[in-house]
Structure formats: structure tokens, C-alpha cells
Design an enzyme around this catalytic site. Sequence first.
Site, PDB file in Angstrom:
ATOM      1  N   LYS A 128      -0.715   4.658   4.672  1.00 16.47           N
ATOM      2  CA  LYS A 128      -1.599   3.689   5.348  1.00 16.47           C
ATOM      3  C   LYS A 128      -1.036   3.378   6.731  1.00 16.47           C
ATOM      4  CE  LYS A 128      -4.022  -0.684   4.883  1.00 16.47           C
ATOM      5  NZ  LYS A 128      -5.291  -0.174   5.412  1.00 16.47           N
TER       6      LYS A 128
ATOM      7  N   HIS B  86       0.852  -1.203   0.000  1.00 10.91           N
ATOM      8  CA  HIS B  86       0.000   0.000   0.000  1.00 10.91           C
ATOM      9  C   HIS B  86       0.884   1.248   0.000  1.00 10.91           C
ATOM     10  CE1 HIS B  86      -3.164  -2.754   1.446  1.00 10.91           C
ATOM     11  NE2 HIS B  86      -4.025  -1.833   1.022  1.00 10.91           N
TER      12      HIS B  86
HETATM   13  N1  LIG Z   1     -12.937  -0.787   4.287  1.00  7.85           N
HETATM   14  C1  LIG Z   1     -12.447  -0.321   3.141  1.00  7.85           C
HETATM   15  O1  LIG Z   1     -12.887  -0.716   2.045  1.00  7.85           O
HETATM   16  C2  LIG Z   1     -11.348   0.702   3.165  1.00  7.85           C
HETATM   17  C3  LIG Z   1     -10.831   1.254   1.987  1.00  7.85           C
HETATM   18  C4  LIG Z   1      -9.852   2.265   2.065  1.00  7.85           C
HETATM   19  C5  LIG Z   1      -9.417   2.691   3.311  1.00  7.85           C
HETATM   20  N2  LIG Z   1      -9.916   2.087   4.427  1.00  7.85           N
HETATM   21  C6  LIG Z   1      -9.553   2.515   5.783  1.00  7.85           C
HETATM   22  O2  LIG Z   1     -10.322   3.667   6.082  1.00  7.85           O
HETATM   23  C7  LIG Z   1      -9.597   4.503   6.995  1.00  7.85           C
HETATM   24  C8  LIG Z   1      -9.492   5.906   6.411  1.00  7.85           C
HETATM   25  O3  LIG Z   1      -8.716   5.848   5.220  1.00  7.85           O
HETATM   26  P1  LIG Z   1      -8.322   7.192   4.459  1.00  7.85           P
HETATM   27  O4  LIG Z   1      -7.441   6.757   3.349  1.00  7.85           O
HETATM   28  O5  LIG Z   1      -9.534   8.013   4.182  1.00  7.85           O
HETATM   29  O6  LIG Z   1      -7.434   7.892   5.605  1.00  7.85           O
HETATM   30  P2  LIG Z   1      -7.114   9.451   5.787  1.00  7.85           P
HETATM   31  O7  LIG Z   1      -6.987  10.102   4.452  1.00  7.85           O
HETATM   32  O8  LIG Z   1      -6.003   9.520   6.775  1.00  7.85           O
HETATM   33  O9  LIG Z   1      -8.459  10.015   6.444  1.00  7.85           O
HETATM   34  C9  LIG Z   1      -8.880   9.750   7.762  1.00  7.85           C
HETATM   35  C10 LIG Z   1      -9.544  11.027   8.251  1.00  7.85           C
HETATM   36  O10 LIG Z   1     -10.249  10.764   9.470  1.00  7.85           O
HETATM   37  C11 LIG Z   1     -10.029  11.890  10.312  1.00  7.85           C
HETATM   38  N3  LIG Z   1     -10.335  11.548  11.695  1.00  7.85           N
HETATM   39  C12 LIG Z   1      -9.560  10.998  12.658  1.00  7.85           C
HETATM   40  N4  LIG Z   1     -10.266  10.855  13.810  1.00  7.85           N
HETATM   41  C13 LIG Z   1     -11.528  11.316  13.569  1.00  7.85           C
HETATM   42  C14 LIG Z   1     -12.709  11.456  14.340  1.00  7.85           C
HETATM   43  N5  LIG Z   1     -12.783  11.123  15.657  1.00  7.85           N
HETATM   44  N6  LIG Z   1     -13.823  11.984  13.767  1.00  7.85           N
HETATM   45  C15 LIG Z   1     -13.800  12.370  12.469  1.00  7.85           C
HETATM   46  N7  LIG Z   1     -12.704  12.288  11.689  1.00  7.85           N
HETATM   47  C16 LIG Z   1     -11.576  11.774  12.228  1.00  7.85           C
HETATM   48  C17 LIG Z   1      -8.575  12.259  10.048  1.00  7.85           C
HETATM   49  O11 LIG Z   1      -8.282  13.570  10.473  1.00  7.85           O
HETATM   50  P3  LIG Z   1      -6.699  13.935  10.794  1.00  7.85           P
HETATM   51  O12 LIG Z   1      -5.889  13.449   9.634  1.00  7.85           O
HETATM   52  O13 LIG Z   1      -6.733  15.411  10.921  1.00  7.85           O
HETATM   53  O14 LIG Z   1      -6.378  13.195  12.057  1.00  7.85           O
HETATM   54  C18 LIG Z   1      -8.527  12.145   8.522  1.00  7.85           C
HETATM   55  O15 LIG Z   1      -8.983  13.317   7.871  1.00  7.85           O
HETATM   56  C19 LIG Z   1      -8.262   3.789   7.226  1.00  7.85           C
HETATM   57  O16 LIG Z   1      -8.386   2.983   8.377  1.00  7.85           O
HETATM   58  C20 LIG Z   1      -8.100   2.914   5.993  1.00  7.85           C
HETATM   59  O17 LIG Z   1      -7.284   1.790   6.203  1.00  7.85           O
HETATM   60  C21 LIG Z   1     -10.870   1.123   4.382  1.00  7.85           C
END
Ligand SMILES: NC(=O)c1ccc[n+]([C@@H]2O[C@H](COP(=O)([O-])OP(=O)(O)OC[C@H]3O[C@@H](n4cnc5c(N)ncnc54)[C@H](OP(=O)(O)O)[C@@H]3O)[C@@H](O)[C@H]2O)c1
Length: 244
Positions: free
Chosen positions: A146, A142
Site C-alpha cells: 500500500k 495494511h
Molecule cells: N476506495 C477503496 O475502497 C479502495 C480499496 C482498495 C484499494 N484502494 C486504492 O485503490 C488504488 C489501487 O489499489 P490496488 O491495490 O489495485 O493497487 P495496485 O495493485 O498497485 O494497482 C494499481 C494499478 O494501476 C496502474 N496504473 C498506474 N497509473 C495508471 C494509469 N495512468 N492508467 C491506468 N493504470 C494505471 C498500476 O500500474 P503499474 O503498477 O504498472 O504502475 C497498477 O497496475 C490504491 O490507491 C489503493 O489505496 C481503494
Amino acid sequence: MAENLNLAILGYGKMGRTVAQLAPQRGFEVRLIMDIDANPGGAGVTPENFKGIDVCVEFTEPKAVLANIRSVAAVGCNLVVGTTGWHDRLDEARKVVESSGIGMVYAANFSIGVQLFYRLARQAAEMFAAFPTYDPYLTEAHHKFKKDAPSGTALELKRLVQPAFRDREVPVASVRAGSIPGTHELGFDSEADTVIVRHTDRSRQGFAEGALYAARWVVGKKGLFNFADILSHGGTEAQSAEGT
Ligand SMILES: NC(=O)c1ccc[n+]([C@@H]2O[C@H](COP(=O)([O-])OP(=O)(O)OC[C@H]3O[C@@H](n4cnc5c(N)ncnc54)[C@H](OP(=O)(O)O)[C@@H]3O)[C@@H](O)[C@H]2O)c1
């Protein structure tokens, strides 16, 4: 024409933005978006903020998930959790979901292609386990941002294939570098040859499609569901709900 649903999005990072972009095309009105600033420790999920919300989609980070589930359950809203790296706390989540009477769908991977890959992986493991000259292994790669490793998808693959090999451990290797799109491989290696089953993401849209499909499905349901369970009826329902 499916009924329009009011959607809340927790987490406005790469996935939250992709969901917000796709949602209007899939019959959702995005009524509320909260990133960490508006929702520290789940504090932004109040009855006032969630008034009129039909369902919530959560893509944040592992340490935020349980607080978010508790807060969303407390306001009585059903939700989809896409965040990975927290499934060791699934029992806690189940208690919260069951005691509050809400419905929740979770998955380490909301891509329908990956869900089908899971089924292939289980079948392939059973086939190769009958031939001890083949060693099974899993690899995943990845982008460098991540946070969890191995990925939730790799852990799920391991859970699915390990039973076929009993006491032969299936090793899992992870790489985090650059902008690598999510890639998972299940390999079987012998002295003579290698067989590889591979899934590579092309964009985040597939995850958003699956999460929105789950969001529509969970409205009016109670209990904790894995995305694989709700897809087990087959592809037609999922594909038509995605409008593809
Ligand atoms: N299930 C699936 O199909 C799938 C697919 C892709 C990704 N994922 C997972 O989904 C998650 C997010 O991925 P991403 O790529 O979007 O990550 P990302 O770009 O880092 O986004 C996560 C966001 O959540 C925010 N956040 C943290 N704590 C929070 C809270 N209490 N309330 C609201 N927002 C909050 C973060 O803010 P800050 O950065 O300011 O802390 C950041 O903006 C990861 O765990 C990833 O592994 C899952």
C-alpha cells in the site's frame, strides 16, 4: 432485471482485477481495461476508446488520478474513483467535474461495512468526548504494497471524530507489513479500561461491490458525490443492487 452497462476499468492491479471479475455478475459488460502501459498520464482515454462506454471505474495510484479524471471528463463519461491518497486535490477534481458536466463518485473506502463503521465512529466519539478520562486514538494496518499512509480511511475517520474532541488531538498510527488485510481501529483508553471499535477486511470483494454499486448509481447524474452521501438512503437499495 437491471439494464446491462458497458464498463471501462482504469488500473488493472489488485482492485481493477477484482472489479473486472465481479462486474459480469452485477450486470456490467467489461468493454475496456487499461493499465499504465495503455494509459500513461491519462492518454489512453480517447473518444475512440470510450465509444459506447456508459461508466468508468478507476483504481490506479495517487499521482495518476487527476490526469485520469481530466481525461475521462473530456470524453464526457461518468466515473467512480477508488484510488486513495489524493483527496487534498479534491477541489481541483470538483472544478473539472462541474465544468465538464459529468458525474463522479469517490471514496477512500467503498466497503459498506466501513461506511457503517464511519457512522459508529462519529457516535462513539461524541459519547466518549463527554468523559475526558478517555483518550481517543486511531490505528490502521495494511499490506506492505500500500503506497499511501495513513490510509484514506484513517484520514476520513480522523475527520469524523476530531471535531468531538476539539483541541485534544486524535493521534493516528500506521503499519505497513507483509500481507496484513486492511484493518482500522478507533480506540478509547482510560486508566481503567480500553474500548475498541475495529473493522477488518476479509477480501477485496467488498470494495468492488461498493464501487460497482456507485458505478450503476452515477449513470445519468451530474456533479461530485462521496460514496457516503449516496448510501445515506439506508442499506436496502445498496444491498439489493449488489445482489446479496
Ligand atoms: N476506495 C477503496 O475502497 C479502495 C480499496 C482498495 C484499494 N484502494 C486504492 O485503490 C488504488 C489501487 O489499489 P490496488 O491495490 O489495485 O493497487 P495496485 O495493485 O498497485 O494497482 C494499481 C494499478 O494501476 C496502474 N496504473 C498506474 N497509473 C495508471 C494509469 N495512468 N492508467 C491506468 N493504470 C494505471 C498500476 O500500474 P503499474 O503498477 O504498472 O504502475 C497498477 O497496475 C490504491 O490507491 C489503493 O489505496 C481503494
